[in-house]
Write an enzyme that holds these catalytic residues in place. Structure first.
Site, mmCIF file in Angstrom:
data_model
loop_
_atom_site.group_PDB
_atom_site.id
_atom_site.type_symbol
_atom_site.label_atom_id
_atom_site.label_comp_id
_atom_site.label_asym_id
_atom_site.label_seq_id
_atom_site.Cartn_x
_atom_site.Cartn_y
_atom_site.Cartn_z
ATOM 1 C CD GLU A 490 -3.324 0.407 1.939
ATOM 2 O OE1 GLU A 490 -4.310 1.132 1.950
ATOM 3 O OE2 GLU A 490 -3.224 -0.628 2.624
ATOM 4 C CD GLU A 760 -4.647 -0.737 9.074
ATOM 5 O OE1 GLU A 760 -5.242 -0.369 8.050
ATOM 6 O OE2 GLU A 760 -3.893 -1.740 9.098
#
Length: 910
Positions: A490, A760
Site C-alpha cells: 500500500e 492501525e
C-alpha cells in the site's frame, strides 16, 4: 562621599555599553519560502520570514524594512532589486517580495531590519539569499534519455558522460530529474545526500526537478564525468493492490542540465543527450514493495569517474515527456536521518536468525559482510514476531520486502539498497557466510527531512512512550507524501489519515512545505466534478470520494494557515476547496442533505474489531453531512480571509442551511442523534452542528456513554475529536480517564504490548498474543496518534488563536488531571521558541511559559482566587491587572513577550 576612581568609571561605562548592546532587538533566523537559502525555486514572489531576539520583555515589531540586491556585500541603490522602504507593520512572517521578477537561474540576496516598541532600530540582518531554478520551460535544452530497449522497468540502469571544463570554474549548477528515481554523481561522488529524488508527485501533471550546487565537484580545465543510476521507484513501480504499473509506464529516463560559469564571464552547458552511454549493473532487481537484489560481481568500478572504459556500454536514446510539467520542489527532501543499532539477535523456534532493532522503523539496514565470491545474503523484514516468537510477514500481504546481496568476495563488503524502503523492527538473515554479530547490520532511518519543532513530556512514563510512538509513526509515514503505512503493498497517500493528523503533525515537525507540495498534487488529481480521490497521488485511478477523506483538501490547508499564518496556501488551494464543497452541494440537492453516497464512515472503530465491519457503527450519512457543514463553514471563513467576500456570504448561508438540515434529519428534539455513538456526539459538538439549547444535553449523552462503557468506541473519524470534545463540555476527567486507560481498547494498550509506533487497529495484537486479520493490520499507522493534539493543547496548555494565526497570539491554558504532576511542551514557531510547562509541588501550581518576541499571550488559569498569584515571584502588577478577567471557573490575563513563572496555591485533590 569619595570620588569614583578610574576603575569604577571604566566598570560603569562597560556596564552601560553592555546594557545598550544587549537591550537592542536583533533580527535572526531568516527563511525564504520555509527554507534557509533555497536554490532552484520557482516561486515568482517568494515570502520572507524572520525572528526578533531581545533580552527585554514585551518586545513588538512596529516596522520593518527589506532590501534585495544582486550582491551579498553591496546593497547600494545600484544593486537593489527591491526595497520595501520602512513599512509600519508588526508582520514578520511570510512577507511577500514585491520587486521585479527574477530571471531563470538568478540569485538574489536580502536583508531586513526592524523597529520595535522600545524606540530601537535593529542592525541590518546578515544577508540571506534565494536562487531561482529554470522558470521558462524553453530554457530546458537537455533531452530525456534512456537505455535502449522497448521496456526498461524493473532493473535499474546506469548512465554516464564525460566532458571537459575548458576554463577556471566560478560556479556550477545541475538541474536534474527523472522518470523513475535517480542518484546523480559527478567525478565519482554523489552530488547530494537526498533520497528518492525527484520525489512522488501526480506525474501526469507535475514532475519535480532538483537543483544542486556542484561547483566543488567539478575540476577546472580538466575532464569531468557525470553519471546517474535510474530505478523504477513510484513512477514505474507496481503500486497498490491492483499491481498495475503507475500510469502504465514502460520507460525510465533522465533529464540533466549542467550550467557552468567561468571566471572570464563565459559559460558552458552540458546536457543529457544521445551522446551519453548506458549499461546495466549490479542492481538487477529494484522495487519499492519487493526490495532490491544487488550482485556485487556486476559492479562497474569507477563508472562515474574519469577514464572509465565504457566501450562495452550502449548509446542512449531519447524519449518524450513534456517539459512544461516540470516544477521546482516546494517540500523538503527525503534523507537518511538517523541510525539504529540492533539490540539483540534472536533464534526463533523455527531456527530463524533474526535481528531485533528495538524500534519499528522505516528505511533499510546497512549490511557488513565478509565471504566468498557468489555467497548470497538475504535480508527479510517484518514488524512483529508471532505468538510463538517466529518471524511474521502475513500482514505485509503480497510484498516480498526482501533485499538480496551477492558478494564479490573481496574482503569486508558494505551494502545499502538504492531505491527501496521497508517498514520493520525485525530483520531475518539467511545465507550469512559467518557467525552473525550485532554489528553486521545498522538500521538506517529515512523520512522527509522535516525540522523537529515540538516536544511534549509529562509525569506519566506511559504517556511519554505514547508520544514517542506518535513521533515514530509520523517519521515512518511522512516519506515525501503522508502514507498510511510503510510496510505492506500500500504505502499510499491516504487523505483521511493526513486530515485527522494534520495538527498533531504540525506540532511535532515543520510540515509547512511538506503539506504545501502535497496539496498541489491533490489539486492536480482532483476530478473534474470536484471529487477528491482517496489517495494522492491517485495511483489507484479512483473516481470516488469519501467524507472526512476528501475534506483533507479544505482541512489540511486550514491547519497550515493556523500553524504558520500561511495565507497563500488558502489562496492557491481555494479553487480546489470550492470545487469539493460545490460537489457536496450538488450531491445534497435542494434539501441540503448528502445522502447515500459510499463513504468509509468511522473507519476501524472499536466495533469493527468485534463485528468485522470496517466502516463502524456510526451512520455514514450523519458523518458525511457533518463534514459537509464543517468544510463549508471553513470555506466561508477562508473566503473572507482572502478577500472573496461575496463567496464568504454565499458559503456562510450554505453552511447555515446544511446545519438546519442536519438538525432536522439527525437530531431529536431532546438532543439524541440517530446514531448514539461517541463519534456521532463528538462530531455534532465539535463541528458546531447543534442549536445552543441542546449542546448541554448532547454533551451529557456523550459523557454518559463514555462513563458507561469506560472506554473509547471511536474509529479514524471520531478518535481525533473525542477527548477535545469531552474537554470542551467540561468533562476533562473523562478525557484523562480515556487517555490513561491501559486495557484494550485504548491508546496505552499498544504501549503495554510493547508497541513502538501507532497501530492501525486498537487490537492489532490481542492480549493473548494473536493478531488481527492479516488483510488489514499495520503496526505503523499514524492516524490514532492524533491524540497528540489534545496532549499538547489541553494538558500542557499550548493553543493557537485562529484569529491571530501562526502563534502570533498564543493562548496558554493548562489543565490538570489523570494523576499527572507535571506536563510541558516546547514548540519552535516561526516567531521563535514557545514554552508551556507546569508542575504541582507542595500544593503549589508552578507554571512556566516563554512568549517569543513580536508575539503576545493570554494566560488562562484554572483558579478563581487571584490574591495568591505570583508572576516571577512578585505580586501581579497593576499593568497586568488592566486586562484581568475572572469567572467562576478561571482567571485570564494578557502578557507580552518574555519568560514568566506563574505560581499559586493549588490542591489537585479538589
Amino acid at each position: 562621599m569619595k570620588p569614583l576612581n578610574y576603575r569604577s568609571i571604566i566598570l560603569i561605562c562597560l556596564l552601560v555599553i553592555t546594557s545598550i548592546l544587549f537591550a537592542k532587538t536583533n533580527v535572526t533566523n531568516l527563511v525564504c519560502e520555509y527554507h534557509i537559502n533555497p536554490i532552484g525555486i520557482d516561486v515568482e514572489k517568494p515570502r520572507f520570514s524572520w525572528q526578533l531576539s531581545s533580552v527585554e520583555t514585551n518586545i513588538k515589531q512596529t516596522a520593518y524594512e527589506i532590501r534585495v540586491a544582486n550582491s551579498s556585500t553591496n546593497f547600494d541603490s545600484k544593486n537593489l532589486l527591491w526595497s520595501s522602504g520602512k513599512m509600519s507593520s508588526d508582520n514578520s512572517v511570510n512577507v511577500e517580495y514585491q520587486g521585479i521578477n527574477l530571471k531563470s537561474m538568478q540569485r538574489a540576496y536580502w536583508q531586513v531590519r526592524v523597529w520595535d516598541n522600545k524606540n530601537t532600530v535593529s542592525k541590518w540582518s546578515e544577508p540571506a539569499y534565494w536562487e531561482t531554478g529554470i522558470l521558462d520551460p524553453t530554457r530546458w535544452i537537455a533531452k530525456w534519455i534512456t537505455m535502449k530497449g522497448k521496456e526498461n522497468i524493473g532493473q535499474a540502469f546506469y548512465l554516464r558522460n564525460e566532458f571537459q571544463a575548458t576554463k577556471k570554474i566560478t560556479s556550477a549548477r545541475v538541474y536534474v530529474t527523472s522518470l523513475g528515481l535517480y542518484q546523480l554523481f559527478i567525478n565519482g561522488k554523489k552530488v547530494s545526500t537526498d533520497l528518492f529524488t525527484p520525489g512522488w508527485t501526480s506525474y501526469h501533471k507535475r514532475l519535480q526537478y532538483q537543483t544542486y550546487d556542484v561547483t566543488d565537484l567539478l575540476i577546472s580545465k580538466k575532464n569531468n564525468t557525470v553519471g546517474a543510476i535510474i530505478g523504477e521507484g513510484w513512477y514505474g513501480g507496481k503500486l497498490g493492490w491492483t499491481k498495475n504499473r503507475t500510469f502504465n509506464a514502460k520507460q525510465l529516463a533522465l533529464l540533466a542540465q549542467l550550467e557552468i560559469k567561468y571566471a572570464d564571464g563565459t559559460s558552458q552547458t552540458i546536457v543529457s543527450d544521445e551522446n551519453w552511454k548506458a549499461s546495466r549493473g549490479a542492481i538487477i532487481e529494484s522495487s519499492i514493495y519487493d526490495g532490491e537484489t544487488y550482485n556485487a560481481q556486476l559492479e562497474n568500478s569507477g563508472w562515474s569517474s574519469n577514464g572509465f572504459d565504457d566501450s562495452a556500454w550502449t548509446k542512449t536514446e531519447t524519449v518524450e515527456y513534456p517539459k512544461n510539467k516540470l516544477v521546482a520542489p516546494q517540500s523538503v527532501v527525503v534523507k537518511a536521518i538517523q541510525e539504529i543499532k540492533p539490540i539483540k539477535i534472536i533464534k526463533t523456534p523455527r531456527a530463524e536468525t533474526v535481528f531485533d532493532m528495538g524500534q519499528n522503523m522505516v528505511g533499510w539496514v546497512r549490511l557488513k559482510v565478509k565471504g566468498n565470491k557468489g555467497d548470497t545474503v538475504t535480508l527479510k523484514f517484518a514488524e512483529v514476531l508471532d505468538k510463538e516468537g517466529n518471524f511474521y510477514t502475513e500482514n505485509l500481504r503480497s510484498v516480498k520486502s526482501t533485499d538480496v546481496y551477492i558478494l564479490k568476495g573481496n574482503g569486508e563488503e558494505v551494502y545499502e539498497p538504492h531505491f527501496t524502503f521497508h517498514g520493520f523492527r525485525f530483520v531475518k538473515v539467511e545465507g550469512f557466510p559467518a557467525k552473525v554479530e550485532l554489528d553486521n547490520i545498522t538500521g538506517v532511518v529515512i523520512h522527509s527531512d522535516m525540522k523537529p519543532t515540538g516536544t511534549f513530556s509529562c509525569s506519566d512514563s506511559l504517556i511519554n512512550k505514547l508520544q514517542q510512538n506518535i513521533l515514530w509513526g509520523q517519521k515512518g509515514n511522512f516519506l515525501d507524501v503522508p502514507t498510511d503505512c510503510p510496510q505492506r503493498d500500500e504505502r499510499l497517500g491516504w487523505t483521511g489519515d493526513a486530515q485527522v493528523f494534520a495538527m498533531t503533525a504540525a506540532f511535532n515537525y515543520d510540515v509547512s512545505a511538506f503539506f504545501t507540495k502535497w496539496m498541489r498534487d491533490m489539486e492536480a488529481d482532483q476530478l473534474p466534478d470536484g471529487k477528491i480521490p482517496h489517495v494522492i497521488p491517485n495511483v489507484l485511478d479512483m473516481k470516488t470520494s469519501s467524507a472526512a477523506w476528501a475534506d483533507a483538501c479544505v482541512i489540511v490547508p486550514w491547519s497550515v494557515y493556523k500553524v504558520y499564518g500561511d495565507k497563500r496556501i488558502l489562496e492557491v488551494q481555494y479553487n480546489s476547496m470550492k470545487a469539493w464543497v460545490d460537489f457536496m452541494k450538488t450531491s445534497a440537492g435542494e434539501k441540503y442533505l448528502w445522502i447515500s453516497n459510499t463513504h468509509f464512515g468511522d473507519w476501524l472503530d472499536y466495533s469493527s474489531n468485534i463485528t468485522g465491519f470496517q466502516k463502524g457503527n456510526t451512520d455514514m450519512d450523519l458523518i458525511a453531512n457533518a463534514y459537509f457543514y464543517h468544510s463549508t463553514s471553513l470555506l466561508a471563513k477562508i473566503a473572507g480571509i482572502i478577500g472573496r467576500n461575496a463567496d464568504a456570504q454565499i458559503y456562510s448561508k450554505l453552511a447555515e442551511n446544511v446545519k438546519k438540515a442536519f438538525q432536522r434529519e439527525f437530531v431529536t428534539a431532546n438532543g439524541r442523534l440517530v446514531t448514539q455513538t461517541q463519534t456521532a456526539y463528538s462530531l455534532a459538538i465539535a463541528f458546531g452542528l447543534l442549536p445552543d439549547e441542546l449542546i448541554d444535553n448532547v454533551g451529557s449523552l456523550l459523557a454518559a456513554d463514555v462513563q458507561k462503557t469506560g472506554h473509547l468506541t471511536t474509529g479514524f473519524v471520531g478518535t481525533p475529536l473525542l477527548c477535545n470534545t469531552l474537554s470542551a463540555i467540561g468533562a476533562d476527567s473523562l478525557a484523562f480517564k480515556l487517555v490513561t486507560r491501559k486495557k484494550y481498547p485504548s491508546w496505552l494498550y499498544p504501549v503495554t504490548q510493547g508497541a513502538t509506533t501507532i497501530w492501525e487497529r486498537w487490537d492489532g495484537q490481542k492480549p493473548d498474543g494473536t493478531f488481527q486479520t492479516a488483510k488489514m493490520n499495520s503496526f505503523n499507522h499514524y492516524a490514532y496518534g492524533a491524540i497528540g493534539e489534545w496532549l499538547y493543547s489541553r494538558v500542557a496548555g499550548l493553543n493557537i488563536d485562529p484569529e491571530n494565526p501562526g502563534y502570533k497570539h498564543i493562548i496558554f491554558s493548562p489543565h490538570v488531571g489523570g494523576g499527572f504532576t507535571n506536563a510541558k511542551v516546547e514548540f519552535l514557531s516561526l516567531y521563535g521558541s514557545i514554552k508551556s510547562g507546569w508542575e504541582i509541588k507542595d500544593k503549589s501550581f508552578v507554571y512556566s511559559i516563554t512568549i517569543p518576541a513580536n508575539t503576545t499571550g493570554t494566560v488562562i488559569l484554572p483558579i478563581t482566587i487571584a490574591e495568591n498569584i505570583l508572576i516571577n515571584s512578585a505580586p501581579v502588577s497593576t499593568e497586568i491587572k488592566k486586562n484581568w478577567i475572572s469567572t467562576t471557573k478561571e482567571i485570564s490575563f494578557d502578557l507580552g513577550s518574555g519568560n514568566y513563572q506563574i505560581s499559586f496555591s493549588f490542591d489537585s485533590s479538589k
